[in-house]
Design a protein around this motif. Sequence first.
Motif, mmCIF file in Angstrom:
data_model
loop_
_atom_site.group_PDB
_atom_site.id
_atom_site.type_symbol
_atom_site.label_atom_id
_atom_site.label_comp_id
_atom_site.label_asym_id
_atom_site.label_seq_id
_atom_site.Cartn_x
_atom_site.Cartn_y
_atom_site.Cartn_z
ATOM 1 N N VAL A 163 0.776 -1.242 0.000
ATOM 2 C CA VAL A 163 0.000 0.000 0.000
ATOM 3 C C VAL A 163 0.811 1.298 0.000
ATOM 4 C CG1 VAL A 163 -1.951 -1.111 1.144
ATOM 5 C CG2 VAL A 163 -0.217 0.054 2.537
ATOM 6 N N VAL A 164 2.090 1.236 0.348
ATOM 7 C CA VAL A 164 2.854 2.484 0.395
ATOM 8 C C VAL A 164 2.965 3.074 -1.002
ATOM 9 C CG1 VAL A 164 5.158 3.469 0.761
ATOM 10 C CG2 VAL A 164 4.170 1.966 2.475
ATOM 11 N N GLY A 165 2.554 4.326 -1.127
ATOM 12 C CA GLY A 165 2.611 5.003 -2.413
ATOM 13 C C GLY A 165 3.618 6.128 -2.400
ATOM 14 N N LEU A 175 -3.207 11.355 2.522
ATOM 15 C CA LEU A 175 -1.805 11.763 2.475
ATOM 16 C C LEU A 175 -1.452 12.103 1.031
ATOM 17 C CD1 LEU A 175 -0.256 9.071 4.826
ATOM 18 C CD2 LEU A 175 0.001 11.524 5.127
ATOM 19 N N GLY A 176 -1.496 13.378 0.701
ATOM 20 C CA GLY A 176 -1.184 13.756 -0.669
ATOM 21 C C GLY A 176 -1.038 15.247 -0.818
ATOM 22 N N GLY A 177 -0.892 15.671 -2.053
ATOM 23 C CA GLY A 177 -0.727 17.073 -2.334
ATOM 24 C C GLY A 177 -1.957 17.893 -2.003
ATOM 25 N N PHE A 178 -3.106 17.227 -1.870
ATOM 26 C CA PHE A 178 -4.367 17.888 -1.552
ATOM 27 C C PHE A 178 -4.529 18.104 -0.046
ATOM 28 C CE2 PHE A 178 -4.561 13.393 -2.515
ATOM 29 C CZ PHE A 178 -4.737 12.886 -1.234
ATOM 30 N N THR A 230 15.664 5.099 5.672
ATOM 31 C CA THR A 230 16.080 4.701 4.329
ATOM 32 C C THR A 230 15.734 5.794 3.323
ATOM 33 O OG1 THR A 230 15.785 2.348 4.852
ATOM 34 C CG2 THR A 230 15.821 2.962 2.519
ATOM 35 N N ALA A 231 14.523 6.340 3.414
ATOM 36 C CA ALA A 231 14.127 7.412 2.504
ATOM 37 C C ALA A 231 15.004 8.649 2.691
ATOM 38 C CB ALA A 231 12.656 7.763 2.719
ATOM 39 N N VAL A 232 15.317 8.996 3.939
ATOM 40 C CA VAL A 232 16.193 10.144 4.213
ATOM 41 C C VAL A 232 17.591 9.885 3.662
ATOM 42 C CG1 VAL A 232 17.355 11.440 6.037
ATOM 43 C CG2 VAL A 232 14.907 10.965 6.212
ATOM 44 N N ARG A 233 18.095 8.685 3.904
ATOM 45 C CA ARG A 233 19.428 8.312 3.406
ATOM 46 C C ARG A 233 19.542 8.503 1.909
ATOM 47 N NH1 ARG A 233 20.451 2.068 2.926
ATOM 48 N NH2 ARG A 233 19.235 2.507 1.026
ATOM 49 N N ASP A 234 18.467 8.176 1.202
ATOM 50 C CA ASP A 234 18.491 8.213 -0.252
ATOM 51 C C ASP A 234 17.984 9.529 -0.831
ATOM 52 O OD1 ASP A 234 19.419 5.606 -0.071
ATOM 53 O OD2 ASP A 234 17.410 4.740 -0.248
ATOM 54 N N GLY A 235 17.769 10.508 0.027
ATOM 55 C CA GLY A 235 17.373 11.830 -0.442
ATOM 56 C C GLY A 235 15.956 11.929 -0.941
ATOM 57 N N ASN A 236 15.094 10.983 -0.548
ATOM 58 C CA ASN A 236 13.697 11.008 -0.984
ATOM 59 C C ASN A 236 12.870 11.703 0.093
ATOM 60 O OD1 ASN A 236 11.053 10.418 -1.905
ATOM 61 N ND2 ASN A 236 11.816 8.608 -2.969
ATOM 62 N N ASP A 237 12.886 13.026 0.085
ATOM 63 C CA ASP A 237 12.256 13.803 1.148
ATOM 64 C C ASP A 237 10.736 13.667 1.160
ATOM 65 O OD1 ASP A 237 14.771 14.676 1.868
ATOM 66 O OD2 ASP A 237 14.649 16.531 0.697
ATOM 67 N N VAL A 238 10.122 13.569 -0.019
ATOM 68 C CA VAL A 238 8.664 13.425 -0.081
ATOM 69 C C VAL A 238 8.237 12.121 0.570
ATOM 70 C CG1 VAL A 238 6.687 13.173 -1.619
ATOM 71 C CG2 VAL A 238 8.450 14.865 -2.131
ATOM 72 N N GLY A 297 6.066 11.694 4.065
ATOM 73 C CA GLY A 297 4.835 10.901 4.065
ATOM 74 C C GLY A 297 4.870 9.804 5.108
ATOM 75 N N ILE A 298 6.011 9.149 5.254
ATOM 76 C CA ILE A 298 6.154 8.081 6.244
ATOM 77 C C ILE A 298 6.024 8.642 7.657
ATOM 78 C CG2 ILE A 298 7.815 6.440 7.228
ATOM 79 C CD1 ILE A 298 8.826 6.077 4.276
ATOM 80 N N ALA A 299 6.608 9.818 7.903
ATOM 81 C CA ALA A 299 6.480 10.443 9.219
ATOM 82 C C ALA A 299 5.015 10.688 9.562
ATOM 83 C CB ALA A 299 7.263 11.756 9.252
ATOM 84 N N HIS A 300 4.211 11.081 8.575
ATOM 85 C CA HIS A 300 2.781 11.274 8.809
ATOM 86 C C HIS A 300 2.061 9.934 8.974
ATOM 87 C CE1 HIS A 300 3.521 15.418 7.489
ATOM 88 N NE2 HIS A 300 2.325 15.715 7.971
ATOM 89 N N LEU A 301 2.408 8.951 8.149
ATOM 90 C CA LEU A 301 1.764 7.651 8.203
ATOM 91 C C LEU A 301 1.995 6.966 9.545
ATOM 92 C CD1 LEU A 301 0.160 5.471 6.684
ATOM 93 C CD2 LEU A 301 2.318 4.655 5.719
ATOM 94 N N PHE A 302 3.158 7.188 10.136
ATOM 95 C CA PHE A 302 3.483 6.595 11.437
ATOM 96 C C PHE A 302 3.254 7.587 12.581
ATOM 97 C CE2 PHE A 302 5.201 3.496 8.651
ATOM 98 C CZ PHE A 302 5.234 2.311 9.367
ATOM 99 N N GLY A 303 2.535 8.642 12.259
ATOM 100 C CA GLY A 303 2.188 9.620 13.273
ATOM 101 C C GLY A 303 0.803 9.370 13.838
ATOM 102 N N GLU A 304 0.149 10.443 14.265
ATOM 103 C CA GLU A 304 -1.138 10.319 14.935
ATOM 104 C C GLU A 304 -2.243 11.041 14.161
ATOM 105 O OE1 GLU A 304 -0.239 11.939 18.792
ATOM 106 O OE2 GLU A 304 0.210 9.944 19.610
ATOM 107 N N ALA A 305 -3.457 10.536 14.352
ATOM 108 C CA ALA A 305 -4.640 11.147 13.751
ATOM 109 C C ALA A 305 -5.685 11.365 14.832
ATOM 110 C CB ALA A 305 -5.206 10.255 12.651
ATOM 111 N N GLU A 306 -6.486 12.386 14.639
ATOM 112 C CA GLU A 306 -7.616 12.636 15.529
ATOM 113 C C GLU A 306 -8.874 12.124 14.864
ATOM 114 O OE1 GLU A 306 -10.170 16.407 17.346
ATOM 115 O OE2 GLU A 306 -8.124 16.730 16.590
#
Length: 241
Positions: A133-135, A157-160, A197-205, A209-218
């Motif tokens: 599912v990770v996009g 989780l997107g540009g919108f 891994t994403a940070v290591r490889d310079g994939n900031d987007v 997104g992963i930081a949000h996915l593993f974060g919290e929602a109300e």
Amino acid sequence: MVNWARMYDCRFDTDRVPELLEQVEREDDVEAWKELGYRLVLEHDLVSPASFAALPHLVRLASGSAEARGLAGEIMERAAGHHGCDDLLADCADAIAEFRELLDGHLRSRPTDYLAAFRALLAVKEQYHWAAVVGDFTDDFYLVICPHCAVEVTIALGGFGRYSAIRDWDLGDVNRRDLRPAPAEKLSGIGRWMYETAVRDGNDVLANGIAHLFGEAECPSCGSVFNIADEYTSANCPVLR
């Protein structure tokens, strides 16, 4: 030595896969790769004995072939399914370990197929639910159940936007609440690995997104706060045999 006479493919044939493997090794034939793909990976995420029998061969070709790398990844992403080939999968342990190292090195090169390789590596690490599912976090949605009031919550989780909401098929996403990304230092387990891994490889987007996915929602319904990844994992993580 593989006994191909016993290795039926997704079309229930036993002779075409070994022939096609020999053909793509001799020459990078587009049509041969296409046929190999639909014989080794069927619709609805199904694989066959020939899929796992072919996996070591595909891994040997993967360093120089995007098609082999992609097809091996697709097979691994389906390894948790009900394929009845656990013994064949176990026999692929050495090839899977080799594939893991190859994929990690490939990601470090920041390739154009980064997301596909990232998902394949998640599957190799037996994180099948995330591999599926990770996009690229430009237009991603996840459905989770609030652990407190049991309402279905849409995670966007997107540009919108990056929010939790209640999805109304007439009104769209209503009662939106901004997500709370996890600080890097608080990530752990597979979330930490994915982010680093994403940070290591310079994939900031991807990292963001992963930081949000593993974060919290109300929860828009009851106002309680929950961890997105924990709730998604509890509902979707396959039971490994």
